[in-house]
Design an enzyme around this catalytic site. Structure first.
Site, PDB file in Angstrom:
ATOM      1  N   CYS A  68       0.866  -1.175   0.000  1.00 39.91           N
ATOM      2  CA  CYS A  68       0.000   0.000   0.000  1.00 39.91           C
ATOM      3  C   CYS A  68       0.907   1.230   0.000  1.00 39.91           C
ATOM      4  CB  CYS A  68      -0.992  -0.003   1.165  1.00 39.91           C
ATOM      5  SG  CYS A  68      -0.298   0.172   2.805  1.00 39.91           S
ATOM      6  N   CYS A 123       2.606   1.017  -8.046  1.00 37.76           N
ATOM      7  CA  CYS A 123       2.947  -0.377  -7.762  1.00 37.76           C
ATOM      8  C   CYS A 123       3.636  -0.983  -8.982  1.00 37.76           C
ATOM      9  CB  CYS A 123       1.698  -1.184  -7.434  1.00 37.76           C
ATOM     10  SG  CYS A 123       0.972  -0.733  -5.860  1.00 37.76           S
ATOM     11  N   CYS A 162      -2.356   1.621  -4.282  1.00 40.20           N
ATOM     12  CA  CYS A 162      -1.149   2.357  -4.686  1.00 40.20           C
ATOM     13  C   CYS A 162      -1.142   2.684  -6.172  1.00 40.20           C
ATOM     14  CB  CYS A 162       0.115   1.615  -4.271  1.00 40.20           C
ATOM     15  SG  CYS A 162       0.244  -0.070  -4.852  1.00 40.20           S
TER      16      CYS A 162
END
Length: 148
Positions: free
Chosen positions: A22, A100, A96
């Site tokens: 996250c 990510c 995210c």
């Protein structure tokens, strides 16, 4: 015949590894990692990281997890590294977005969960319970039964 008492512990080479990602690695990913450590035991390697790690674990997340009997108070937000993603079999992202990293050959899941940052205990309890249910489903999908 192998019984639960005689089954050898999984080695690092033969157990799946799961990475929870996250933004701040201070709430959702830490709660998910805590549940997976508790419910998966030594059968799964657990990692977590953040694309922009926070200073400390969210105290409300710590409190909500303590209510569930899991202590995440000693955890520290960690920066996500490309190596950590490459070493993981399953990558669970939580809010995210494009930050990510993506590597072919990995199993990716995006869990849409509210961010516990700035929320009260009652709201974080709901997030915690949602995460626990998802972790139990994840274990089942990996061919493992959640531990009691």
């Amino acid at each position: 015949m192998t019984t639960p008492e005689t089954t050898p512990a999984a080695t690092a080479e033969d157990r799946p590894s799961v990475l929870f990602v996250c933004v701040h690695n201070a709430g959702r990913s830490q709660m998910a990692a805590g549940f997976l450590r508790e419910l998966g035991g030594d059968a799964v390697a657990v990692r977590s990281g953040g694309t922009a790690p926070g200073e400390a674990i969210n105290p409300t997340a710590v409190e909500a997890m303590a209510e569930a009997g899991i202590d995440i108070s000693a955890q520290v937000p960690d920066e996500l590294s490309p190596a950590t993603v490459q070493e993981s079999d399953v990558v669970i992202t939580m809010g995210c977005g494009d930050a990510c990293p993506f590597y072919p050959g990995k199993r990716y899941e995006d869990w849409e969960l509210d961010d516990p940052a700035g929320q009260g205990l009652e709201a974080v309890r709901g997030i915690r319970d949602d995460i626990r249910a998802r972790v139990e489903e994840l274990l089942t999908s990996l061919g493992m039964a959640p531990r009691d």
